[in-house]
Design an enzyme around this catalytic site. Structure first.
Site, short mmCIF file in Angstrom:
data_model
loop_
_atom_site.label_atom_id
_atom_site.label_comp_id
_atom_site.label_asym_id
_atom_site.label_seq_id
_atom_site.Cartn_x
_atom_site.Cartn_y
_atom_site.Cartn_z
N GLY A 32 0.81 -1.21 0.00
CA GLY A 32 0.00 0.00 0.00
C GLY A 32 0.85 1.26 0.00
O GLY A 32 0.44 2.29 0.56
N ASN A 34 1.39 3.34 -2.23
CA ASN A 34 0.99 4.35 -3.21
C ASN A 34 0.14 5.48 -2.62
O ASN A 34 -0.12 6.47 -3.29
CB ASN A 34 0.20 3.70 -4.36
CG ASN A 34 -1.06 3.00 -3.86
OD1 ASN A 34 -0.96 1.85 -3.41
ND2 ASN A 34 -2.21 3.64 -3.91
N GLY A 36 -1.63 7.40 1.36
CA GLY A 36 -1.79 7.43 2.80
C GLY A 36 -0.50 7.26 3.57
O GLY A 36 0.57 7.73 3.17
N ILE A 37 -0.60 6.59 4.71
CA ILE A 37 0.58 6.33 5.55
C ILE A 37 1.66 5.62 4.75
O ILE A 37 2.84 5.95 4.83
CB ILE A 37 0.19 5.47 6.77
CG1 ILE A 37 -0.84 6.19 7.65
CG2 ILE A 37 1.43 5.11 7.58
CD1 ILE A 37 -0.33 7.40 8.37
N SER A 161 -3.45 -0.21 14.28
CA SER A 161 -4.30 0.99 14.32
C SER A 161 -4.76 1.26 15.74
O SER A 161 -5.00 0.33 16.53
CB SER A 161 -5.53 0.78 13.43
OG SER A 161 -6.46 1.83 13.61
N TYR A 186 -13.49 -3.52 10.65
CA TYR A 186 -12.17 -2.94 10.33
C TYR A 186 -11.26 -2.97 11.56
O TYR A 186 -10.10 -3.41 11.46
CB TYR A 186 -12.32 -1.50 9.85
CG TYR A 186 -10.99 -0.80 9.70
CD1 TYR A 186 -10.15 -1.08 8.64
CD2 TYR A 186 -10.55 0.13 10.66
CE1 TYR A 186 -8.91 -0.47 8.51
CE2 TYR A 186 -9.32 0.75 10.54
CZ TYR A 186 -8.50 0.45 9.47
OH TYR A 186 -7.28 1.06 9.36
#
Length: 325
Positions: A32, A34, A36-37, A161, A186
């Site tokens: 991931g 690409n 955000g974090i 998270s 989530y």
């Protein structure tokens, strides 16, 4: 040793989030990477001189991220790896296409967060958030195991998270077939990732592996507090002004990447640690924080591990693979 990495009064060396240590010659994979974090983790790691691989299922988004990173770090050695964590059958092919002899660290960052029903499934039949966020990374780790073990000090950094802290796993309903609420599902998928990271480290230690498994979390990280990186992320002046009060308690995603970057690079990091922001776990420079509460329940972690093996069909014979006994 320079002053920025010299010992502090607490006995630990100081860590400069804006000048992490050089890592030329090392290779890092950021799932991931690409957006955000994950994007900011990749950008900051690229600044160390390392080779950074952005794992992404979207070639267009990955291409935009590569352009942005190179605009900030002209010498960056970055590339894209096609990676779809929701498609377990594709993961071995993705790892084979890495074409490296070793991998110094993987940052398990990619994730799906749904806000509204209905419940969705991957092509494999798993609930989308649990299947992508947890099971996809679980199986990916197995295929990466030989490459991580070939590095002098490989690391698996799993990004959890703050949302997971208030959740509890329902081991009888891991796929949320009986109780599907998007935010809860989530949070539980991120909690499963955190249990996985801790259980993985226990098993690595039992096997006398040189690979470390470490947890990190970004605290509270908002897009509106995140600096612009067009076309990956564009923050308007209005959004920035509206978010200023929130900045007293939380931060943007650039700062949210700091704990994961430190977990990858800091030689003082130890397996089984949890790294997060210094101020109430919500904002600030990264520090190791205690693993406590339900995350210390090793029985739940072991049961989740066994269930994950059954759901993914992971092979215990590969490296230090996820079903290692």
């Amino acid at each position: 040793m320079s002053s920025r990495s010299g010992p502090s009064r607490s006995g630990h060396h100081r860590w400069d989030v804006h000048r992490p240590p050089p890592a030329r010659g090392r290779t890092f994979l950021v799932t991931g990477g690409n957006a955000g974090i994950g994007y900011f983790v990749a950008e900051q790691l690229a600044g160390t001189g390392a080779t950074v691989v952005l794992g992404s299922r979207s070639p267009d988004k990955a291409a935009a991220a590569l352009v942005s990173i190179r605009s900030r770090v002209p010498s960056a050695d970055v590339r894209h790896l096609p990676l779809d964590l929701a498609d377990p059958a594709s993961l071995k092919t993705s790892v084979d296409s890495l074409d490296v002899d070793r991998l110094d660290a993987v940052v398990h960052n990619a994730g799906v967060a749904l806000d509204d029903p209905p419940r969705r499934e991957t092509a494999h039949g798993d609930e989308l958030m649990f299947g992508t966020n947890h099971l996809g990374h679980f199986l990916l780790t197995q295929w990466l195991a030989p490459l991580l073990a070939a590095a002098p000090a490989g690391r698996v950094v799993t990004v959890g998270s703050f949302a997971a802290k208030s959740e509890r796993l329902d081991l009888a309903d891991l796929q949320s077939t009986e109780d599907y609420r998007p935010k809860r599902t989530y949070g539980r998928s991120k909690l499963a990732q955190m249990y996985f990271g801790l259980e993985l480290d226990r098993r690595l230690r039992a096997a006398n592996s040189t690979v470390l498994s470490v947890l990190a979390h970004p605290g509270g990280a908002l897009d509106s507090l995140t600096p612009s990186r067009p076309p990956v992320h564009v923050r308007t002046a209005g959004a920035r002004l509206r978010a200023l009060p929130a900045g007293l308690l939380i931060q943007g995603k650039e700062a949210g990447a700091w704990p994961a970057v430190r977990a990858v690079l800091d030689p003082e990091v130890r397996g089984g640690q949890l790294w997060g922001p210094r101020v109430f776990g919500l904002r600030g420079r990264p520090r190791a924080e205690p693993v406590k509460g339900h995350l210390t329940d090793t029985a739940v972690a072991a049961r989740l591990w066994d269930a994950s093996c059954e759901l993914t069909g992971a092979d215990p014979a590969l490296g230090f693979g996820p079903c290692l006994r």
